[in-house]
Design an enzyme around this catalytic site. Structure first.
Site, PDB file in Angstrom:
ATOM      1  N   HIS A  95      -0.274   4.690   2.148  1.00  0.00           N
ATOM      2  CA  HIS A  95      -1.252   3.984   1.331  1.00  0.00           C
ATOM      3  C   HIS A  95      -2.522   3.643   2.094  1.00  0.00           C
ATOM      4  O   HIS A  95      -3.569   3.452   1.486  1.00  0.00           O
ATOM      5  CB  HIS A  95      -0.640   2.692   0.775  1.00  0.00           C
ATOM      6  CG  HIS A  95      -1.612   1.889  -0.013  1.00  0.00           C
ATOM      7  ND1 HIS A  95      -2.230   2.380  -1.149  1.00  0.00           N
ATOM      8  CD2 HIS A  95      -2.125   0.653   0.177  1.00  0.00           C
ATOM      9  CE1 HIS A  95      -3.052   1.462  -1.633  1.00  0.00           C
ATOM     10  NE2 HIS A  95      -3.009   0.410  -0.840  1.00  0.00           N
ATOM     11  N   CYS A  96      -2.482   3.587   3.412  1.00  0.00           N
ATOM     12  CA  CYS A  96      -3.621   3.034   4.156  1.00  0.00           C
ATOM     13  C   CYS A  96      -4.530   4.067   4.808  1.00  0.00           C
ATOM     14  O   CYS A  96      -5.719   4.127   4.510  1.00  0.00           O
ATOM     15  CB  CYS A  96      -3.112   2.071   5.225  1.00  0.00           C
ATOM     16  SG  CYS A  96      -2.378   0.561   4.549  1.00  0.00           S
ATOM     17  N   ILE A  97      -3.979   4.869   5.696  1.00  0.00           N
ATOM     18  CA  ILE A  97      -4.836   5.694   6.549  1.00  0.00           C
ATOM     19  C   ILE A  97      -5.671   6.707   5.765  1.00  0.00           C
ATOM     20  O   ILE A  97      -6.840   6.910   6.073  1.00  0.00           O
ATOM     21  CB  ILE A  97      -3.995   6.395   7.643  1.00  0.00           C
ATOM     22  CG1 ILE A  97      -3.274   5.340   8.476  1.00  0.00           C
ATOM     23  CG2 ILE A  97      -4.895   7.222   8.546  1.00  0.00           C
ATOM     24  CD1 ILE A  97      -2.362   5.910   9.525  1.00  0.00           C
TER      25      ILE A  97
END
Length: 421
Positions: free
Chosen positions: A258-260
């Site tokens: 979900h983040c990088i």
């Protein structure tokens, strides 16, 4: 009650807090209240222990009015134009707002661009509260308190206990800062206080952009090394023997989670408001987004060398999760690789021990079921997209006509049918 909210709730339960988990997905609510789990790394026994301490799940937002602290852990994806999609945040905040009361603490954990907490969350809470309450920035002013504390979950990482991951906290004023820090100090061994929610929001982005940029670097170097006949993994292993100034990052078929893959675009979007273009960050994002296409081109070339065309071929993709030994599909490059192969006329199937089936998500509609490994000999090509430790790679190489390895999973195995990319 997802990959961030549920582990956090369990930590509070372990510390003796009375915890309620809110979710709009009734299947999750029913599973949790029945003592079950839908996340592989969280066994059902942990849910059952939490239930014994008073934990319960609900979809009824009116119960917000009975909570001392409300922590928001919802997705912040990108839309089709790679712009921030804050609909989950704004929808949740609007649902919470009517039930907020004086001296209640609201904390946002969802990764987002600097300014979200004070420019979006606070105004929505104030506008949606029927009592006309405002955010309180000191002890004398009546109102509710707001803070931002970015999640730092790393699915599949068993080497660092959640309690040992320092918690960054930025409050809207010193009282909110102190309250939020006190809440997290009950379950984390250390909190790191920063001057504002915006500073905490930027901290989270920096952490993930740092990884994004370094992964883009090794992804680009991998492509060069392949042309030069050099094993990039050998180079990385040699470089990381340096005891200072180097941290090892590894290439792959693209970025997932979900983040990088998402956070750089959040900052790039916000930077335009200040007439600033984050060229370095945007370039890293472009390199990583291009990796699934690079993998597919290498599959085409490898099959061509065997006298086979991709169109009409059968390809088995091993691993749907975005990284090893987890049950998380978010932004997985495997999804993109499968769609690209299908568009080129290949008949694609997959195998993943964590996904008996893959249906429809925000950006994909595969509607496929897991193919048994016993059928490997029937495929023209096997693509290792995720290097799950469950796989017997020697057996896979022995049975397969062609193996395209995007993760260096076949390291140490010598065979003419292996192509690394």
């Amino acid at each position: 009650m997802g990959y961030v909210g549920l582990p956090l709730a369990l930590l509070f339960c372990e510390a003796g807090f009375r915890v309620t988990g809110f979710d709009v997905d009734m299947r999750k609510v029913e599973t949790l209240n029945g003592g079950g789990s839908y996340i592989v790394r969280i066994p059902a026994t942990e849910i059952q222990v939490a239930l014994d301490t008073g934990f319960n799940a609900t979809e009824d937002y009116s119960e917000i009015a009975t909570m001392d602290v409300v922590i928001i852990c919802v997705p912040t994806p990108l839309n089709d134009y790679h712009e921030p999609d804050l609909s989950y945040v704004t929808g949740t905040v609007r649902s919470i707002a009517p039930h907020v009361y004086e001296r209640q603490l609201i904390i946002l954990e969802s990764t987002t661009y600097p300014g979200t907490t004070e420019e979006i969350v606070v105004p929505l809470l104030e506008a949606g509260n029927p009592s006309g309450l405002k955010v309180a920035r000191d002890a004398e002013t009546p109102g509710f308190y707001v803070a931002f504390s970015p999640e730092r979950e790393d699915p599949g990482n068993d080497s660092v206990a959640r309690r040992d991951i320092p918690k960054v906290v930025g409050g809207c004023g010193p009282v909110a800062q102190n309250l939020a820090s006190a809440v997290y100090e009950a379950i984390f061994n250390r909190t790191v206080r920063v001057s504002s929610p915006a500073a905490a929001e930027m901290t989270k982005l920096l952490e993930n952009i740092y990884r994004c940029v370094n992964i883009a670097l090794v992804n680009e170097l991998k492509q060069l090394c392949m042309r030069m006949g050099i094993d990039v993994f050998e180079v990385i292993e040699a470089a990381k023997t340096k005891p200072f100034g180097f941290q090892a990052f590894y290439p792959g078929p693209g970025l997932g989670g979900h983040c990088i893959p998402i956070d750089p675009f959040y900052l790039s979007w916000k930077a335009k408001e200040f007439d600033f273009h984050t060229r370095f960050i945007e370039l890293a994002g472009q390199v990583n987004l291009g990796m699934p296409y690079f993998v597919v081109e290498n599959i085409v070339e490898a099959m061509s060398r065997q006298g086979k065309a991709l169109k009409g071929s059968r390809v088995l993709v091993l691993g749907m999760a975005y990284k090893r030994d987890i049950d998380d599909l978010r932004e997985s490059p495997s999804l993109t690789i499968i769609e690209l192969l299908q568009k080129r006329g290949s008949q694609v199937e997959y195998n993943d021990p964590y996904f008996p089936s893959v249906g429809q998500g925000r950006k994909y509609a595969l509607n496929m079921t897991c193919t048994p490994l016993e059928l490997i000999p029937e495929f023209d090509c096997v693509v290792i997209a995720t290097d799950h430790s469950h796989y017997d790679y020697q057996d896979i190489v022995t049975k397969a006509k062609l193996v395209v390895d995007t993760r260096n999973a076949t390291k140490g195995i010598t065979a003419e049918n292996i192509v690394k990319c």
